[in-house]
Design a protein around this motif. Structure first.
Motif, PDB file in Angstrom:
ATOM      1  N   UNK A  63     -41.869  10.809 -17.482  1.00 51.30           N
ATOM      2  CA  UNK A  63     -43.056  10.012 -17.228  1.00 51.30           C
ATOM      3  C   UNK A  63     -44.071  10.832 -16.448  1.00 51.30           C
ATOM      4  N   UNK A  64     -45.290  10.908 -16.951  1.00 52.05           N
ATOM      5  CA  UNK A  64     -46.363  11.625 -16.264  1.00 52.05           C
ATOM      6  C   UNK A  64     -47.006  10.745 -15.203  1.00 52.05           C
ATOM      7  N   UNK A  65     -47.391  11.373 -14.088  1.00 49.13           N
ATOM      8  CA  UNK A  65     -48.031  10.657 -12.994  1.00 49.13           C
ATOM      9  C   UNK A  65     -48.964  11.602 -12.251  1.00 49.13           C
ATOM     10  N   UNK A  66     -50.064  11.079 -11.755  1.00 53.47           N
ATOM     11  CA  UNK A  66     -50.857  11.889 -10.832  1.00 53.47           C
ATOM     12  C   UNK A  66     -50.358  11.617  -9.416  1.00 53.47           C
ATOM     13  N   UNK A  67     -50.918  12.282  -8.445  1.00 55.90           N
ATOM     14  CA  UNK A  67     -50.427  12.164  -7.065  1.00 55.90           C
ATOM     15  C   UNK A  67     -50.560  10.750  -6.525  1.00 55.90           C
ATOM     16  N   UNK A  68     -51.558   9.997  -6.990  1.00 58.11           N
ATOM     17  CA  UNK A  68     -51.777   8.642  -6.462  1.00 58.11           C
ATOM     18  C   UNK A  68     -50.688   7.679  -6.891  1.00 58.11           C
ATOM     19  N   UNK A  69     -50.132   7.874  -8.100  1.00 61.61           N
ATOM     20  CA  UNK A  69     -49.127   6.955  -8.648  1.00 61.61           C
ATOM     21  C   UNK A  69     -47.699   7.463  -8.494  1.00 61.61           C
ATOM     22  N   UNK A  70     -47.524   8.646  -7.921  1.00 60.97           N
ATOM     23  CA  UNK A  70     -46.191   9.252  -7.852  1.00 60.97           C
ATOM     24  C   UNK A  70     -45.160   8.373  -7.142  1.00 60.97           C
ATOM     25  N   UNK A  71     -45.439   7.844  -5.937  1.00 58.83           N
ATOM     26  CA  UNK A  71     -44.428   6.985  -5.288  1.00 58.83           C
ATOM     27  C   UNK A  71     -44.127   5.716  -6.097  1.00 58.83           C
ATOM     28  N   UNK A  72     -45.156   5.103  -6.632  1.00 58.04           N
ATOM     29  CA  UNK A  72     -44.997   3.885  -7.426  1.00 58.04           C
ATOM     30  C   UNK A  72     -44.152   4.165  -8.667  1.00 58.04           C
ATOM     31  N   UNK A  73     -44.428   5.275  -9.349  1.00 54.50           N
ATOM     32  CA  UNK A  73     -43.701   5.604 -10.579  1.00 54.50           C
ATOM     33  C   UNK A  73     -42.237   5.905 -10.272  1.00 54.50           C
ATOM     34  N   UNK A  74     -41.993   6.615  -9.181  1.00 49.99           N
ATOM     35  CA  UNK A  74     -40.621   6.906  -8.764  1.00 49.99           C
ATOM     36  C   UNK A  74     -39.859   5.623  -8.481  1.00 49.99           C
ATOM     37  N   UNK A  75     -40.462   4.712  -7.754  1.00 51.70           N
ATOM     38  CA  UNK A  75     -39.812   3.435  -7.454  1.00 51.70           C
ATOM     39  C   UNK A  75     -39.556   2.636  -8.728  1.00 51.70           C
ATOM     40  N   UNK A  76     -40.544   2.601  -9.625  1.00 48.88           N
ATOM     41  CA  UNK A  76     -40.416   1.810 -10.852  1.00 48.88           C
ATOM     42  C   UNK A  76     -39.274   2.308 -11.717  1.00 48.88           C
ATOM     43  N   UNK A  77     -39.140   3.617 -11.876  1.00 53.65           N
ATOM     44  CA  UNK A  77     -38.065   4.096 -12.760  1.00 53.65           C
ATOM     45  C   UNK A  77     -36.695   3.822 -12.168  1.00 53.65           C
ATOM     46  N   UNK A  78     -36.581   3.856 -10.851  1.00 52.86           N
ATOM     47  CA  UNK A  78     -35.286   3.547 -10.232  1.00 52.86           C
ATOM     48  C   UNK A  78     -34.988   2.050 -10.293  1.00 52.86           C
ATOM     49  N   UNK A  79     -35.988   1.208 -10.067  1.00 52.49           N
ATOM     50  CA  UNK A  79     -35.789  -0.242 -10.164  1.00 52.49           C
ATOM     51  C   UNK A  79     -35.416  -0.620 -11.596  1.00 52.49           C
ATOM     52  N   UNK A  80     -35.995   0.086 -12.572  1.00 54.77           N
ATOM     53  CA  UNK A  80     -35.712  -0.199 -13.982  1.00 54.77           C
ATOM     54  C   UNK A  80     -34.299   0.224 -14.394  1.00 54.77           C
ATOM     55  N   UNK A  81     -33.605   0.986 -13.540  1.00 57.01           N
ATOM     56  CA  UNK A  81     -32.221   1.346 -13.830  1.00 57.01           C
ATOM     57  C   UNK A  81     -31.996   2.791 -14.243  1.00 57.01           C
ATOM     58  N   UNK A  82     -33.039   3.607 -14.283  1.00 50.65           N
ATOM     59  CA  UNK A  82     -32.904   5.015 -14.646  1.00 50.65           C
ATOM     60  C   UNK A  82     -32.341   5.805 -13.475  1.00 50.65           C
ATOM     61  N   UNK A  83     -31.657   6.914 -13.768  1.00 56.88           N
ATOM     62  CA  UNK A  83     -31.159   7.827 -12.744  1.00 56.88           C
ATOM     63  C   UNK A  83     -32.159   8.971 -12.618  1.00 56.88           C
ATOM     64  N   UNK A  84     -32.802   9.049 -11.470  1.00 58.98           N
ATOM     65  CA  UNK A  84     -33.850  10.043 -11.250  1.00 58.98           C
ATOM     66  C   UNK A  84     -33.228  11.418 -11.109  1.00 58.98           C
ATOM     67  N   UNK A  85     -33.720  12.390 -11.865  1.00 59.89           N
ATOM     68  CA  UNK A  85     -33.137  13.734 -11.900  1.00 59.89           C
ATOM     69  C   UNK A  85     -34.024  14.813 -11.292  1.00 59.89           C
ATOM     70  N   UNK A  86     -35.330  14.753 -11.517  1.00 61.60           N
ATOM     71  CA  UNK A  86     -36.197  15.842 -11.064  1.00 61.60           C
ATOM     72  C   UNK A  86     -37.662  15.432 -11.150  1.00 61.60           C
ATOM     73  N   UNK A  87     -38.487  16.251 -10.543  1.00 57.38           N
ATOM     74  CA  UNK A  87     -39.933  16.177 -10.729  1.00 57.38           C
ATOM     75  C   UNK A  87     -40.385  17.567 -11.165  1.00 57.38           C
ATOM     76  N   UNK A  88     -41.097  17.623 -12.266  1.00 59.53           N
ATOM     77  CA  UNK A  88     -41.680  18.869 -12.746  1.00 59.53           C
ATOM     78  C   UNK A  88     -43.173  18.796 -12.456  1.00 59.53           C
ATOM     79  N   UNK A  89     -43.735  19.889 -11.998  1.00 58.55           N
ATOM     80  CA  UNK A  89     -45.165  19.949 -11.709  1.00 58.55           C
ATOM     81  C   UNK A  89     -45.875  20.707 -12.823  1.00 58.55           C
TER      82      UNK A  89
END
Length: 188
Positions: free
Chosen positions: A42-68
């Motif tokens: 999932x692509x995100x800019x800096x403003x949405x990064x915390x929100x996107x991280x929280x959303x994918x974990x709440x949705x049940x995904x296992x967070x693996x990495x952030x690529x820049x």
């Protein structure tokens, strides 16, 4: 380059809370249709990064990495204090990564440096094909790829280049036409 060159985001009128809830809903649906061990990027800019991280974990995904994605110094200036030079790709899986033969054989760089020339950009949030190919190096050969927000079809082009089976969805008939033209396929 002015954003008026690109089609508008007529359906992108959410505030932060609504964007979070909407993200959780589509990410849960993506999880439902993804096999165990499948990937989410999932692509995100800096403003949405915390929100996107929280959303994918709440949705049940296992967070693996952030690529820049470092867009390089050639990117357009930003109104803020620093140049808006980076975009972030959150990488997650549906549970564990999968069978040994499906695990990535290549461990791609966590920073990808590439300037997307305005003449190569066909969508307001367009991505370079080399970046998408770089991200897909973790996928097993012949994977199925779904881009539920395909825009101009860059993900589909990269997936095709790598021998994957790709499907894309977009609300905009204009974007569907652009993607179909890039792929040389008729619009269904």
């Amino acid at each position: 380059m002015s954003s008026s060159r690109y089609l508008s985001f007529d359906n992108d009128t959410r505030d932060q809370r609504t964007h979070f809830l909407w993200s959780v809903m589509w990410m849960q649906e993506a999880l439902r249709i993804t096999r165990h061990g499948g990937w989410l990027m999932v692509f995100s800019d800096w403003r949405q990064l915390p929100l996107t991280s929280d959303a994918l974990q709440v949705a049940g995904w296992t967070w693996r990495a952030v690529v820049t994605w470092d867009k390089t110094e050639a990117c357009r200036p930003h109104q803020g204090m620093f140049r808006n030079q980076s975009e972030f790709i959150l990488i997650a899986t549906h549970g564990s990564i999968g069978k040994e033969q499906e695990r990535p054989r290549v461990f791609p760089a966590g920073v990808f440096r590439h300037y997307l020339k305005p003449s190569d950009k066909m969508h307001l949030t367009g991505k370079p094909v080399p970046l998408m190919r770089h991200l897909m190096t973790v996928l097993p050969p012949g994977s199925r790829v779904l881009d539920p927000f395909m825009g101009s079809g860059t993900t589909l082009v990269a997936a095709r280049d790598l021998g994957h089976i790709a499907h894309g969805i977009d609300l905009s008939p204009d974007n569907v036409r652009i993607a179909a033209d890039r792929l040389g396929v008729p619009i269904p």
